[in-house]
Design a protein around this motif. Structure first.
Motif, mmCIF file in Angstrom:
data_model
loop_
_atom_site.group_PDB
_atom_site.id
_atom_site.type_symbol
_atom_site.label_atom_id
_atom_site.label_comp_id
_atom_site.label_asym_id
_atom_site.label_seq_id
_atom_site.Cartn_x
_atom_site.Cartn_y
_atom_site.Cartn_z
ATOM 1 N N TRP A 4 -22.757 51.452 14.004
ATOM 2 C CA TRP A 4 -22.902 52.833 13.449
ATOM 3 C C TRP A 4 -24.136 53.181 14.081
ATOM 4 O O TRP A 4 -24.041 54.330 14.662
ATOM 5 N N SER A 5 -25.156 52.673 14.294
ATOM 6 C CA SER A 5 -26.457 52.911 14.898
ATOM 7 C C SER A 5 -26.193 53.331 16.202
ATOM 8 O O SER A 5 -26.866 54.158 16.887
ATOM 9 N N MET A 6 -25.520 52.230 17.202
ATOM 10 C CA MET A 6 -25.252 52.497 18.571
ATOM 11 C C MET A 6 -24.359 53.784 18.735
ATOM 12 O O MET A 6 -24.708 54.376 19.670
ATOM 13 N N LYS A 7 -23.362 53.914 17.976
ATOM 14 C CA LYS A 7 -22.589 55.000 18.025
ATOM 15 C C LYS A 7 -23.212 56.419 18.014
ATOM 16 O O LYS A 7 -22.974 57.337 18.772
ATOM 17 N N VAL A 8 -24.322 56.331 16.837
ATOM 18 C CA VAL A 8 -25.308 57.696 16.839
ATOM 19 C C VAL A 8 -26.029 57.675 18.186
ATOM 20 O O VAL A 8 -26.183 59.084 18.629
#
Length: 184
Positions: A4-8
């Motif tokens: 999720w952090s990488m997508k953000v």
């Protein structure tokens, strides 16, 4: 959580890239207009500006191309709130004079004519704005330029693109180019 952090981060980088691209396009488009647009020189009329927040600048009024005769507006209709118009100018003995006003860019433009893309702010006004009404000057020079405008010694150098978009390129004092707008 890591996924999720990488997508953000990827989404944030894409948004930042798009915003940077949009800003770069606007700056380069304006710089190209100033560098490549057809250059015309317009007479200016005095306007009394007052602003504490914008720094030194002069407001430029363009006499008969800013305040149009009612006869020129008869063909564009009564509903004119914030209407885009195209004003055709022809070079005459007394400078550039408006010859017609249309809702669309004219199909035929003679070599001795130029078309400016403008806006009528409301249906009752005969005043057209072109986006070339304010010129920022070095600190302390605004009052001097206002005096030159009142004396009729100042003219505006305007670049006009093929679509009628205008950009203030510089100022001329008594036939001598004195102020140039930087490209960036």
């Amino acid at each position: 959580m890591k996924r999720w952090s990488m997508k953000v981060w990827v989404a944030a980088l894409i948004v930042a890239g798009l915003q940077t691209s949009a800003l770069a396009y606007m700056v380069l488009n304006r710089a190209n207009l100033i560098a490549e647009g057809r250059e015309i020189v317009l007479d200016v009329r005095p306007v009394d500006p007052r602003s504490l927040f914008r720094g030194d600048y002069v407001i430029l009024g363009y006499g008969n191309i800013s305040r149009l005769d009612k006869e020129l507006l008869k063909d564009i209709g009564k509903r004119r709130d914030s209407m885009q118009v195209f004003v055709t100018l022809k070079k005459g003995d007394e400078g550039w004079q408006p010859t017609s006003v249309t809702k669309r860019y004219p199909a035929n433009v003679a070599a001795d004519e130029v078309v400016l893309n403008g806006r009528l702010p409301n249906r009752f006004a005969h005043r057209v704005t072109y986006g070339i009404e304010a010129f920022f000057v070095p600190e302390g020079e605004g009052k001097e330029l206002e005096k030159l405008i009142r004396a009729g010694q100042l003219k505006a150098i305007v670049a006009v693109g093929s679509d009628g978009t205008a950009a203030l390129k510089g100022l001329e004092v008594e036939g001598e180019r004195r102020y140039d707008q930087p490209l960036f």
